[in-house]
Design an enzyme around this catalytic site. Sequence first.
Site, PDB file in Angstrom:
ATOM      1  N   LYS A  12      -5.968  -1.531   1.785  1.00  0.00           N
ATOM      2  CA  LYS A  12      -4.541  -2.298   1.478  1.00  0.00           C
ATOM      3  C   LYS A  12      -4.778  -3.464   1.085  1.00  0.00           C
ATOM      4  O   LYS A  12      -5.882  -3.786   0.474  1.00  0.00           O
ATOM      5  CB  LYS A  12      -3.815  -1.817   2.695  1.00  0.00           C
ATOM      6  CG  LYS A  12      -3.706  -0.348   3.182  1.00  0.00           C
ATOM      7  CD  LYS A  12      -2.557  -0.061   4.115  1.00  0.00           C
ATOM      8  CE  LYS A  12      -2.746   0.986   4.717  1.00  0.00           C
ATOM      9  NZ  LYS A  12      -1.555   1.779   5.092  1.00  0.00           N
ATOM     10  N   HIS A  94       1.241   5.733  -3.585  1.00  0.00           N
ATOM     11  CA  HIS A  94       0.869   5.628  -2.505  1.00  0.00           C
ATOM     12  C   HIS A  94       2.308   5.276  -1.866  1.00  0.00           C
ATOM     13  O   HIS A  94       3.130   4.310  -2.585  1.00  0.00           O
ATOM     14  CB  HIS A  94      -0.030   4.443  -1.798  1.00  0.00           C
ATOM     15  CG  HIS A  94      -0.187   4.457  -0.604  1.00  0.00           C
ATOM     16  ND1 HIS A  94       0.490   3.599   0.257  1.00  0.00           N
ATOM     17  CD2 HIS A  94      -1.286   4.935   0.100  1.00  0.00           C
ATOM     18  CE1 HIS A  94      -0.154   3.916   1.477  1.00  0.00           C
ATOM     19  NE2 HIS A  94      -1.160   4.497   1.518  1.00  0.00           N
ATOM     20  N   GLY A 172       0.063   4.351   9.188  1.00  0.00           N
ATOM     21  CA  GLY A 172      -0.052   3.063   9.789  1.00  0.00           C
ATOM     22  C   GLY A 172       0.949   3.105  11.387  1.00  0.00           C
ATOM     23  O   GLY A 172       0.975   1.820  11.607  1.00  0.00           O
TER      24      GLY A 172
HETATM   25  C1  PEP Z   1      -2.866   5.145   4.230  1.00  0.00           C
HETATM   26  O1  PEP Z   1      -2.873   4.032   3.898  1.00  0.00           O
HETATM   27  O2  PEP Z   1      -3.102   5.988   3.228  1.00  0.00           O
HETATM   28  C2  PEP Z   1      -2.964   5.583   5.580  1.00  0.00           C
HETATM   29  C3  PEP Z   1      -3.204   6.953   5.683  1.00  0.00           C
HETATM   30  O3  PEP Z   1      -2.923   4.569   6.409  1.00  0.00           O
HETATM   31  P1  PEP Z   1      -3.344   4.825   7.945  1.00  0.00           P
HETATM   32  O4  PEP Z   1      -4.537   5.716   8.223  1.00  0.00           O
HETATM   33  O5  PEP Z   1      -3.509   3.294   8.377  1.00  0.00           O
HETATM   34  O6  PEP Z   1      -2.087   5.618   8.485  1.00  0.00           O
END
Ligand code: PEP
Length: 254
Positions: A12, A94, A172
């Site tokens: 990210k 995403h 997240g």
């Molecule tokens: C993502 O950003 O695609 C993701 C799955 O984040 P997290 O693992 O932090 O939930």
Amino acid sequence: MPRTKLLAGNWKMNKTPQEALALVQGLLEALPETRHTVAVFPPYLALERVVDAVGDRLLVGAQNCHFEAQGAFTGEVSLPMLSEVGARAVLVGHSERRQFFGETDESVNKKTKAALAAGLIPFVCIGETLPERRQGGYLALLERQLRAALDGLPAAAAGGIVVAYEPVWAIGTGVTATDGEAEEVCALLRALLGRLYGEAAAGIRILYGGSMNAQNAAGLLASPSIDGGLIGGASLKPQAFAAIVAAANEVAAD
Ligand code: PEP
């Protein structure tokens, strides 16, 4: 032949180029030997350094792209630019792009096709929000999302994609889909890909994403329709990401 697993870290908007280099060096040290594929998606500005640091040990990709090759699109980054710095994959659609930056099914479709034409692997992300899950009908909605993302994509090209099922409520949040919830959707997507592309679908990996970590990875990765993970938070910690790769080694040893 069974598909090997694919473990992909989405960094990210974290890490300056120098911090990214330190992170990937830590990751290279921490990673166990594996026959599975490990990928990282650093921010644009760190791509070149990370590519240079990993050689062919890891697949390196970008977190977004524009579908046009060039032009008057201030602030955007094109696929030829990504390709030239060594990116071999790109995240498309995403949920954070959909939620905060106006990504639509139509732009996801254009980016998917453009990525394939440019020789990059599109990681096509789909997922339902919590209200959408609670309303029911989320399986039909996910099917519509994937069909829209792949609209007009011929079977000959379809083998070059990766699909990531990422329930928005799990990204997240620390709330992970249960193994059964993730498997239900990934099995549906596998069946849909089979209907759309026949034999060509066999090579397409379907990932689960949403708060995957060292503790829950083994269960998710052992699910028959889950070919790997797209991992955000835990991919910023070399030991945690390495533990997920070790879990893949354990559940899919050969
Ligand atoms: C993502 O950003 O695609 C993701 C799955 O984040 P997290 O693992 O932090 O939930």
